[in-house]
Design an enzyme around this catalytic site. Structure first.
Site, mmCIF file in Angstrom:
data_model
loop_
_atom_site.group_PDB
_atom_site.id
_atom_site.type_symbol
_atom_site.label_atom_id
_atom_site.label_comp_id
_atom_site.label_asym_id
_atom_site.label_seq_id
_atom_site.Cartn_x
_atom_site.Cartn_y
_atom_site.Cartn_z
ATOM 1 N N ASN A 1 -10.242 -0.429 0.007
ATOM 2 C CA ASN A 1 -8.777 -0.343 0.037
ATOM 3 C C ASN A 1 -8.226 -0.938 -1.260
ATOM 4 O O ASN A 1 -8.330 -2.148 -1.467
ATOM 5 C CB ASN A 1 -8.270 -1.108 1.262
ATOM 6 C CG ASN A 1 -6.755 -1.106 1.380
ATOM 7 O OD1 ASN A 1 -6.049 -0.721 0.448
ATOM 8 N ND2 ASN A 1 -6.262 -1.537 2.518
ATOM 9 N N CYS B 1 0.814 -1.225 0.000
ATOM 10 C CA CYS B 1 0.000 0.000 0.000
ATOM 11 C C CYS B 1 0.847 1.274 0.000
ATOM 12 O O CYS B 1 0.320 2.370 -0.200
ATOM 13 C CB CYS B 1 -0.934 0.008 1.202
ATOM 14 S SG CYS B 1 -1.900 -1.495 1.336
ATOM 15 N N HIS C 1 -3.409 6.928 2.406
ATOM 16 C CA HIS C 1 -3.830 5.626 1.893
ATOM 17 C C HIS C 1 -5.183 5.266 2.515
ATOM 18 O O HIS C 1 -5.370 5.397 3.734
ATOM 19 C CB HIS C 1 -2.778 4.575 2.236
ATOM 20 C CG HIS C 1 -3.262 3.173 2.063
ATOM 21 N ND1 HIS C 1 -3.848 2.743 0.891
ATOM 22 C CD2 HIS C 1 -3.282 2.107 2.914
ATOM 23 C CE1 HIS C 1 -4.197 1.475 1.032
ATOM 24 N NE2 HIS C 1 -3.873 1.074 2.239
HETATM 25 N N1 ACO Z 1 -18.216 -9.061 9.369
HETATM 26 C C1 ACO Z 1 -18.716 -9.340 10.579
HETATM 27 N N2 ACO Z 1 -17.926 -9.684 11.616
HETATM 28 C C2 ACO Z 1 -16.589 -9.720 11.395
HETATM 29 C C3 ACO Z 1 -16.023 -9.453 10.126
HETATM 30 C C4 ACO Z 1 -16.892 -9.111 9.096
HETATM 31 N N3 ACO Z 1 -16.460 -8.819 7.858
HETATM 32 N N4 ACO Z 1 -14.675 -9.577 10.227
HETATM 33 C C5 ACO Z 1 -14.411 -9.923 11.498
HETATM 34 N N5 ACO Z 1 -15.561 -10.021 12.195
HETATM 35 C C6 ACO Z 1 -15.741 -10.364 13.604
HETATM 36 C C7 ACO Z 1 -14.595 -11.159 14.183
HETATM 37 O O1 ACO Z 1 -14.738 -12.539 13.921
HETATM 38 C C8 ACO Z 1 -14.727 -10.839 15.653
HETATM 39 O O2 ACO Z 1 -15.731 -11.630 16.195
HETATM 40 P P1 ACO Z 1 -15.596 -12.211 17.694
HETATM 41 O O3 ACO Z 1 -15.521 -11.019 18.591
HETATM 42 O O4 ACO Z 1 -16.830 -13.027 17.846
HETATM 43 O O5 ACO Z 1 -14.335 -13.009 17.691
HETATM 44 C C9 ACO Z 1 -15.227 -9.409 15.675
HETATM 45 O O6 ACO Z 1 -15.776 -9.162 14.369
HETATM 46 C C10 ACO Z 1 -14.130 -8.394 15.947
HETATM 47 O O7 ACO Z 1 -13.035 -8.684 15.087
HETATM 48 P P2 ACO Z 1 -11.731 -7.799 15.099
HETATM 49 O O8 ACO Z 1 -10.754 -8.362 14.119
HETATM 50 O O9 ACO Z 1 -11.279 -7.623 16.525
HETATM 51 O O10 ACO Z 1 -12.309 -6.409 14.590
HETATM 52 P P3 ACO Z 1 -11.611 -5.034 14.547
HETATM 53 O O11 ACO Z 1 -12.373 -4.057 15.314
HETATM 54 O O12 ACO Z 1 -10.139 -5.142 14.830
HETATM 55 O O13 ACO Z 1 -11.783 -4.659 13.028
HETATM 56 C C11 ACO Z 1 -10.514 -4.544 11.023
HETATM 57 C C12 ACO Z 1 -11.170 -5.457 12.023
HETATM 58 C C13 ACO Z 1 -11.550 -3.709 10.337
HETATM 59 C C14 ACO Z 1 -9.787 -5.410 9.998
HETATM 60 C C15 ACO Z 1 -9.508 -3.638 11.767
HETATM 61 O O14 ACO Z 1 -8.655 -4.381 12.596
HETATM 62 C C16 ACO Z 1 -8.704 -2.821 10.829
HETATM 63 O O15 ACO Z 1 -9.197 -2.004 10.106
HETATM 64 N N6 ACO Z 1 -7.375 -3.006 10.830
HETATM 65 C C17 ACO Z 1 -6.515 -2.327 9.922
HETATM 66 C C18 ACO Z 1 -6.189 -3.275 8.869
HETATM 67 C C19 ACO Z 1 -6.326 -2.731 7.482
HETATM 68 O O16 ACO Z 1 -6.824 -1.673 7.229
HETATM 69 N N7 ACO Z 1 -5.840 -3.539 6.601
HETATM 70 C C20 ACO Z 1 -5.919 -3.224 5.242
HETATM 71 C C21 ACO Z 1 -4.756 -3.747 4.543
HETATM 72 S S1 ACO Z 1 -3.311 -3.116 5.147
HETATM 73 C C22 ACO Z 1 -3.187 -1.617 4.664
HETATM 74 O O17 ACO Z 1 -3.809 -1.218 3.734
HETATM 75 C C23 ACO Z 1 -2.317 -0.818 5.493
#
Ligand code: ACO
Length: 321
Positions: free
Chosen positions: A278, A111, A248
């Site tokens: 993204n 990214c 980004h």
């Molecule tokens: N729909 C519904 N529920 C979901 C989904 C989904 N798509 N994905 C995960 N869950 C659930 C999980 O299973 C978990 O359930 P549980 O509590 O029963 O175990 C719950 O939601 C919470 O999951 P987390 O992973 O803790 O959720 P979080 O608040 O961390 O959000 C996310 C996840 C959106 C990926 C976040 O961590 C994030 O944005 N991180 C940054 C990563 C990113 O942007 N990556 C992109 C690529 S890298 C880059 O571009 C830099």
């Protein structure tokens, strides 16, 4: 001489997949995706390829810049989803454009790819080696994600953005701060295809994108404000003098957190994550091109671009439009 952006363009696939559509594939909901990420829909490539999207964006950028393909000296495509391992996407785009005088190659910085491409082009242009550079960020992430993993497949989209840079005495890149931390490579990775040959058999799993979302989140909100501050310090500009911060587009909450840490109003941080999701290396140049298309970038505006992603990699660039 500085490297100045003189034209941008972008290209998106035709097929639009909203959150509702994704909820027919994995257990998720529009509410969850919007609340956690700010994403409402994304484009996914059906007929389009990384090469066709890249070439489409490049043609628009060249037209806007008023530069002919034959005038391009340097052609860089930032991508982690090249259609072919070899040749590079850049060489295939070169052929499509007829950029016969360009040296063409791809770079892989996930990214942060477009930021790294600016870093390279700026050095070549500043040193007088090249005059015109065509930089493209192009991705078809839909081919790398595991469509049974709701934790990643909802986050990404496909597309391409491009910018033409030229040597200029006025405006252009003022300062940059770019970094990498390979020790954290496992936070976000996509392994290659399995090896099955007479002397080596390894890695039975197919190579899908794997991510520790919370680690990426923490990395982004810590590192991005720091690298922007470092770039601003080098540019000798306070954040208040910056018209736009283009980040980004990984997650709306990351962008809001960076705005808060820099003590700058959110209105200075335009977003397209709602419609594009993204798009990795393509996200910054798509946003930049949409801003130019909408007439929101004015001559002399001070703009910060910042990318961050797998590697880990990150970068910020301060420029005058
Ligand atoms: N729909 C519904 N529920 C979901 C989904 C989904 N798509 N994905 C995960 N869950 C659930 C999980 O299973 C978990 O359930 P549980 O509590 O029963 O175990 C719950 O939601 C919470 O999951 P987390 O992973 O803790 O959720 P979080 O608040 O961390 O959000 C996310 C996840 C959106 C990926 C976040 O961590 C994030 O944005 N991180 C940054 C990563 C990113 O942007 N990556 C992109 C690529 S890298 C880059 O571009 C830099």
């Amino acid at each position: 001489m500085k490297a100045k952006i003189i034209g941008t363009g972008y290209e998106l696939p035709a097929f639009e997949a909203d959150n509702q559509y994704l909820s027919t594939l994995v257990e998720t909901s529009d509410e969850w995706i919007r609340e956690r990420t700010g994403i409402g829909k994304r484009r996914l490539a059906r007929e389009e390829t990384t090469t066709s999207l890249a070439a489409g964006a490049a043609k628009k950028a060249l037209a806007r810049a008023g530069v002919r393909a034959e005038e391009i000296d340097l052609l860089i495509v930032a991508t982690i989803t090249s259609d072919t391992n070899t040749p590079s996407t850049a060489c295939r785009v070169q052929a499509e454009l007829g950029a016969v005088h360009a040296v063409a190659f791809d770079i892989n910085a996930a990214c942060s790819g477009f930021l790294y491409a600016i870093h390279i082009a700026d050095a070549f242009i500043r040193s007088g080696i090249y005059r015109h550079a065509l930089l493209i960020g192009a991705e078809t992430l839909s081919k790398l994600v595991d469509w049974t993993d709701r934790g990643t497949c909802v986050l990404f989209g496909d597309g391409a953005g491009a910018a033409v840079l030229t040597a200029s005495e006025e405006g252009g890149v003022i300062a940059q701060s770019v970094g990498s931390n390979g020790e954290k490579w496992e936070v976000l990775s996509c392994l290659g295809r399995p090896v099955q040959n007479p002397v080596c058999q390894s890695q039975a799993e197919p190579g899908y994108l794997k991510m520790n979302g919370q680690e990426v989140f923490k990395f982004a909100i810590r590192t991005v404000p720091l690298c922007i501050e470092q770039a601003l310090l080098k540019a000798e500009l306070p954040a208040e003098e910056i018209t736009w911060f283009l980040l980004h587009q990984a997650n709306k909450r990351i962008i809001q957190s960076v705005a808060k840490r820099l003590k700058q109003p959110e209105e200075k941080f335009p977003m397209n994550i709602e419609t594009c999701a993204n798009t990795s290396a393509a996200s910054l140049p798509i946003l930049l091109a949409q801003m130019e298309e909408q007439g929101r970038l004015k001559a002399k505006d001070k703009v910060v671009l910042s990318g961050f992603g797998a590697g880990l990699t990150w970068g910020a660039c301060v420029l005058e439009w």
